[in-house]
Scaffold this active site. Structure first.
Site, mmCIF file in Angstrom:
data_model
loop_
_atom_site.group_PDB
_atom_site.id
_atom_site.type_symbol
_atom_site.label_atom_id
_atom_site.label_comp_id
_atom_site.label_asym_id
_atom_site.label_seq_id
_atom_site.Cartn_x
_atom_site.Cartn_y
_atom_site.Cartn_z
ATOM 1 C CE LYS A 160 -1.155 2.233 13.175
ATOM 2 N NZ LYS A 160 -1.917 2.426 11.943
ATOM 3 C CD GLN B 259 -1.460 4.574 9.012
ATOM 4 O OE1 GLN B 259 -1.081 3.538 9.578
ATOM 5 N NE2 GLN B 259 -2.221 5.467 9.608
ATOM 6 C CG ASP C 26 -5.984 -1.266 10.592
ATOM 7 O OD1 ASP C 26 -5.694 -0.979 11.763
ATOM 8 O OD2 ASP C 26 -5.611 -0.619 9.592
#
Ligand code: NAD
Length: 284
Positions: free
Chosen positions: A48, A92, A115
């Site tokens: 990322k 995460q 997300d």
């Protein structure tokens, strides 16, 4: 005849380049919260960070120790929600076991939820494609992949294997939004092959290596393999037996190099979209 490859790696590079142009005007800054030191998460986070660099997006990693409490993590999220410098962030997953993940996701400001896991963003997806503002990154990456290869969706029989909140369910909704006839299968589906063999488009996100074999698909099917499984030999494979299935498929996505890079690219797309919406809000 063997299938054409849905080349997620090459397509993701294109998306990142497009993003770079948009990022110049918007100046997005994203944060990634990582709790503990799960080795798989470390690889994803590095990917990322690298993609952010390519897209000209500033990214900040916030690494918290394994023993961080739920309250401390919520406090951190609260700070990011209120930090005007940060236009989007992710936590995460998976989190260490002592966390209650639904409450962690709930704490994220939907406007910064790049997300796309927050209930508000998931709920908006039900309405129509125009309301898919911050969709979950993996389904968004799959949609982009199908669009780029001009794969028609309307009226097609689409079978999704897997019904998780981050892949199977949202991709089923996005396909319904585009007028496919969607069947969503899962662990409790009786006779999986009876469904998969009807599919014009088959999307597999189960996390079971070798789940889909050549005899389970029809000729000409488009196959998107979302699975990421590490075998004992260390090799990474999807859920689809590639060699067998590609003999019958018209298109197939490889693992690695298929949906994985598209997921990261869609996270970047979301980061830019979130920054854009915030700049519009500010100018009101
Ligand atoms: P999950 O574990 O939350 O859900 C798995 C789903 O598969 C469930 O709906 C379950 O019922 C179904 N399933 C399990 N065994 C099955 C079987 N034998 N037959 C039919 N259905 C079965 O998983 P997830 O988070 O949705 O991820 C699925 C896979 O996709 C994993 O391998 C994961 O690593 C991978 N993944 C990849 C990306 C990417 O960027 N490429 C992103 C997310 C997840």
């Amino acid at each position: 005849v063997s299938a054409k490859i849905l080349d997620g790696k090459a397509l993701a590079e294109k998306v990142l380049l497009e993003s770079r142009i948009k990022a110049e005007k918007l100046n997005p800054t994203i944060a990634v919260i990582v709790v503990g030191d799960d080795p798989a998460s470390a690889v994803y986070v590095r990917n990322k960070e690298r993609s952010c660099e390519k897209a000209g997006i500033r990214s900040v990693s916030i690494r918290l120790p394994e023993e961080t409490t739920q309250e401390e993590l919520l406090e951190k999220i609260h700070m990011l929600n209120n930090d005007d410098e940060i236009t989007g962030f992710i936590v995460q997953l998976p989190l260490p076991e002592h966390f209650y993940t639904p409450d962690v996701i709930r704490a994220i400001d939907p406007a910064k939820d790049i997300d796309g896991f927050q209930a508000y963003n998931l709920g908006k997806m039900f309405l129509s494609p125009e309301f898919e503002d911050l969709p979950p990154a993996t389904p968004a990456g799959i949609m982009r992949m199908l669009e780029e290869y001009n794969i028609e969706i309307e009226g097609k029989e689409v079978v999704v294997v897997g019904h998780s909140n981050i892949v199977g369910k949202p991709i089923s909704i996005m396909l319904l939004n585009r007028n496919a006839t969607v069947t969503t299968c899962h662990k409790f589906t009786k006779d999986l092959a009876a469904h998969t063999s009807r599919a014009d488009i088959l999307i597999v996100a189960a996390g079971v290596p070798g789940l889909i074999t050549g005899d389970m698909v029809k000729k000409g099917v488009v196959v998107v393999d979302v699975g990421i499984n590490r075998l004992e030999t260390g090799k990474i494979v999807g859920d689809v037996l590639f060699d067998e299935v590609q003999e019958k498929a018209s298109y197939i996505s490889p693992v690695p190099g298929g949906v994985g890079p598209m997921t990261v690219a869609s996270l970047i797309t979301n980061a830019i979209h979130a920054a854009k919406r915030q700049s519009i809000e500010e100018s009101k």
